[in-house]
Motif scaffolding. Structure first.
Motif, PDB file in Angstrom:
ATOM      1  N   PRO A 528       5.134  58.168  34.756  1.00  0.00           N
ATOM      2  CA  PRO A 528       6.345  57.705  35.440  1.00  0.00           C
ATOM      3  C   PRO A 528       6.049  57.353  36.896  1.00  0.00           C
ATOM      4  O   PRO A 528       5.256  58.023  37.565  1.00  0.00           O
ATOM      5  N   ASP A 534      10.941  54.526  33.292  1.00  0.00           N
ATOM      6  CA  ASP A 534      10.292  55.838  33.226  1.00  0.00           C
ATOM      7  C   ASP A 534      10.533  56.540  31.893  1.00  0.00           C
ATOM      8  O   ASP A 534       9.636  57.202  31.364  1.00  0.00           O
ATOM      9  N   ARG A 537       8.252  55.034  29.503  1.00  0.00           N
ATOM     10  CA  ARG A 537       6.884  55.446  29.785  1.00  0.00           C
ATOM     11  C   ARG A 537       6.613  56.839  29.205  1.00  0.00           C
ATOM     12  O   ARG A 537       5.522  57.110  28.670  1.00  0.00           O
TER      13      ARG A 537
END
Length: 845
Positions: A528, A534, A537
């Protein structure tokens, strides 16, 4: 005059040089009027700017208006070409230094253009002189022939002598005599040759003047960049002409063609200064991910000309450079310093050339739009020096006639990869995808070539019934790693690339000779970064981790015993292991099920992760253990700072701390069991687990806990205590430094768990009591004093257990240590080879 006349073009063709074209091109390049406008703009901007870094762009704006004053054009450019002290108006020493260089450059340019113009006139004069001589000679010889015709008898053929040779007239007494063609040719060739000789000399003088000018300009480009002056944004365009690009590229080609020990790093640095100036103008060196401006048209043309001029061999040689032996140095600190200095200089040169490629191939800043020409089969505006590696290398490998020929292709590609690995400017999104494709395609081709070589060796052995197997000298592809490391600098592109299921499978399953680049790309994609993706991710990190827990043999080189090809095959997973370790630490909260973690894992998914980590290389596992112990410390810190009034909340934190130790120990025992029957491997695993625990103790001793004052909940501690870096440099403890310890790995893990809990308590105490700070005894002292027995809590802190971490409600540290240790030895974490979570059960070993 018919027969003996020749043109300037004829002279240029005969001489092989064209001074008229050279002079005209240089005059077009050096526009004195334009320089005068630029200098007036600089002078106007200098008084406004606070420093050299501010003056360039403003000078360009003002120079556009400086061609006229009150609507009246400036006709005498020479009067305005120099920036005077009065113009600068006290703008600062850096601006004065820039002005001095620009003044010297404009004067030299003007003087050189004048000298070249004079030489052009000399060439024209020489041309006319020899043409006139040819005509005069013809006229004289024609008169001589007429005399011969008049005096010749009927049976005689008139003649003429040219340069000592006699030529008979053409025709007859009954028709008409004409001047012999051979004599005409002799006259013409004679004076054409003399003209060509003079022109060659004058052109050489012209080239010397221009080369001296270019050499001076090249040497000053770096100085302007160091002063903070953006040459590309400034109004003076002399530094970034196509001719300057060609000059520098040719100089680099010539230098790289020399033996390695004869190459001049100073010269290479000078001739890459133009590229460096473009990079410094477009990108902030402290933040190369965000361009400050686009390429100017002149800079784009400079880059195109530079990479059109250099060839693939030159780029490969630049990437394969090594420092050699520093002259005049003996082994020792001085020798190493000299070697390191040469490496730094080489890396700077490589980075500059690699950055230029990424800028040229990035349409987002005004570079080449790759997608405007998607078909590599047809013409594309991509310099051949770049296309050879990014688009053709895989087919060149497959089409090589022998393994040695393929090795030559491989060596060049590895050099290009080294070059791109040093680049500090990230590639644009499109080029990042193309670089990744190239890296994967070349790796696939390498594996095909190596497999063919292995099969050929097997067939050769069978044919000769040999008892000795001649292992092939396999190709080692390190160039793909360099490309992928460069791609990793573009985190958005890396995320997009790794999110593609097919690309991810290919990247993670490849048998890389150097997996550092693959690891860098994984980190860039899954860690992240505070951006909008994020959550995705984190999910991608889970996919990567679970890819290897499902098939550990893809990451752990000796997980399985394979055939004769395996021990000799160039396969190194350490770089990728490090990335998976970082991904695991970044998801530790979810993996172990800390409350509030995003995307929490099922309990049965946890165990294989710790088995996988326990099987990684020693430096990777040491890094992982360090992260686990720091997570425990942060959990303990929250235990003592948060208002955990419910007993259940306290038990949850204690259990989380204990689970981490228990899972770690489960993984270590599981891996040792997996290698059953391979005594050497088992012994190596036991030694590694002990040494990595001790190494982690040294590491945590020097860390400042990231949780203090920053951690809001237990769910946020998974990676907060370790400062994530895109390219970490692991440095495991040397075995000699650990020889004094005689612990078992489990005991060290217990001590470090207790040390982490005590550290969290002291962190909480010190935050609440700034005037009564306590110290945590270093972990290595705890290990040295423990000797494998006794309670570890007393020596962990300098105040015994007199720690006040929550006002009015002190808890004994022993309570949390006992609770955590109890959780770690719970039935769910006890290891058994027959456990459903064991590798032996999962993989049928």
């Amino acid at each position: 005059m018919p027969g003996v006349d020749f043109t300037r073009e004829d002279v240029a063709e005969e001489a092989g040089v064209d001074p008229w074209e050279t002079a005209d091109d240089f005059a077009e390049e050096i526009d004195v009027e334009e320089m005068a406008e630029a200098s007036r703009g600089f002078a106007a901007a200098a008084g406004e700017a606070g420093g050299a870094s501010e003056v360039a762009a403003r000078a360009s704006e003002l120079s556009q208006d400086s061609a006229t004053t009150d609507g009246i054009g400036h006709h005498n450019a020479d009067e305005h070409i120099t920036i005077t002290d009065r113009d600068l108006q006290g703008g600062g020493q850096d601006i004065e230094s820039v002005a001095d260089i620009i003044n010297s450059a404009t004067k030299l340019a003007s003087d050189t253009e004048e000298e070249v113009s004079i030489l052009r006139s000399d060439a024209q004069e020489a041309f006319h002189e020899h043409l006139t001589d040819a005509r005069t000679t013809y006229q004289n010889k024609y008169a001589e022939l007429e005399e011969s015709v008049a005096s010749a008898l009927l049976i005689e053929t008139p003649s003429v002598t040219v340069a000592g040779s006699v030529y008979l007239a053409e025709g007859s007494h009954f028709t008409q005599w004409s001047f012999p063609q051979a004599a005409l040719t002799r006259i013409r060739d004679h004076y054409l040759g003399k003209a060509a000789g003079d022109i060659t000399t004058l052109h050489g003088d012209m080239e010397t003047e221009i080369d001296d000018y270019r050499s001076w300009m090249v040497s000053r480009a770096g100085e302007l960049t160091e002063l903070g002056y953006d040459v590309g944004a400034g109004p003076h365009s002399m530094w970034h002409t196509e001719e300057m690009a060609e000059y520098s590229a040719e100089a680099i080609k010539d230098e790289m063609a020399k033996p390695e020990d004869e190459r001049d790093l100073d010269l290479l640095a000078q001739h890459t200064a133009g590229l460096a100036a473009i990079g410094a103008g477009v990108y902030d060196p402290d933040d190369p991910t965000s361009p400050r401006r686009d390429l100017t048209p002149e800079e784009r043309a400079y880059l195109e000309e530079f990479y059109d001029t250099v060839d693939e061999d030159t780029l490969a040689e630049l990437g394969n450079m090594s420092p050699g032996e520093p002259g005049g140095q003996d082994a020792g600190a001085g020798y190493q310093h000299a070697l390191d200095t040469r490496w730094d200089r080489i890396h700077d040169i490589q980075a500059t050339v690699g950055n230029g490629i990424n800028m040229l191939m990035n349409p987002e800043i005004g570079g080449i739009d790759i997608n405007a020409h998607p078909s590599i089969q047809g013409p594309a505006p991509i310099p051949e020096s770049i296309q050879a590696f990014v688009y053709d290398a895989d087919s060149d490998l497959r089409n090589a006639e022998s393994l040695d020929d393929a090795r030559g292709v491989m060596n060049n590609f590895n050099g290009f990869g080294n070059l791109m690995d040093q680049a500090t400017v990230p590639p644009g999104n499109d080029f990042a995808h193309h670089l990744t494709t190239a890296a994967l395609d070349v790796q696939e081709a390498v594996e095909e070539v190596n497999t063919d070589a292995y099969n050929d060796a097997v067939a050769e052995e069978a044919q000769h019934e040999s008892l000795d197997f001649d292992v092939p000298n396999y190709l080692e592809n390190t160039g793909s790693s360099g490309l992928l490391s460069n791609v990793a600098q573009n985190t958005d592109a890396s995320f997009e690339i790794l999110s593609n299921d097919g690309v991810r499978e290919e990247l993670l399953n490849a048998r890389w000779a150097d997996s550092d680049g693959a690891g860098d790309l994984v980190r860039s994609a899954v860690l992240p970064n505070g951006g909008e993706h994020d959550s995705e991710r984190r999910a991608l990190a889970d996919d990567v981790i679970q890819h290897f827990t499902a098939e550990p043999s893809r990451l752990i080189e000796d997980w399985e015993e394979d055939g004769i090809m395996e021990p000799h095959y160039p396969w190194d997973t350490s770089g990728l292991q490090g990335a998976v370790s970082d991904a695991t630490l970044s998801r530790l909260d979810a993996i172990v099920g800390l409350e509030g973690a995003e995307g929490a894992w099922d309990e049965d998914q946890r165990f294989p992760v710790f088995s996988l980590m326990a099987a990684t290389d020693d430096n990777v596992y040491e890094h992982f253990k360090t992260g686990v112990f720091e997570t425990q410390r942060n959990l303990a810190y929250e235990y003592y700072t948060d208002d955990l009034s419910q007993e259940g909340d306290r038990r949850t934190v204690a259990q989380s701390i204990g689970n981490l130790t228990g899972l770690m120990e489960f993984g270590e025992r599981d891996v040792i069991n997996w290698y059953e029957g391979r005594e050497d491997a088992q012994a190596a695993q036991r030694q590694k687990h002990l040494q990595t625990s001790i190494g982690a103790a040294f590491n945590v001793a020097g860390m400042v806990p990231g949780g203090v004052g920053t951690v809001a909940s237990a769910a946020s501690t998974g990676y907060g205590m370790i400062e994530p870096t895109l390219f970490p440099d692991y440095k495991p403890q040397e075995p000699a430094a650990q020889a004094a310890y005689s612990h078992e790995a489990d005991r060290v893990n217990e001590l470090l768990e207790a040390h982490a809990i005590t550290g969290g308590a002291i962190d909480a105490h010190n935050q609440r009591h700034p005037d009564g700070q306590l110290d945590l005894i270093p972990a290595e002292e705890v290990l040295a004093g423990d000797n494998g027995a006794g309670s570890p809590t007393i020596p962990l802190n300098d105040a015994g257990n007199g720690v006040t971490y929550r006002d009015g409600d002190p808890d004994d540290i022993d309570d949390l240590i006992t609770g955590a240790r109890g959780a770690a030895t719970a039935d769910s974490l006890d290891y058994s080879p027959d456990s459903e979570h064991s590798s032996a059960t999962r993989f049928g070993n």
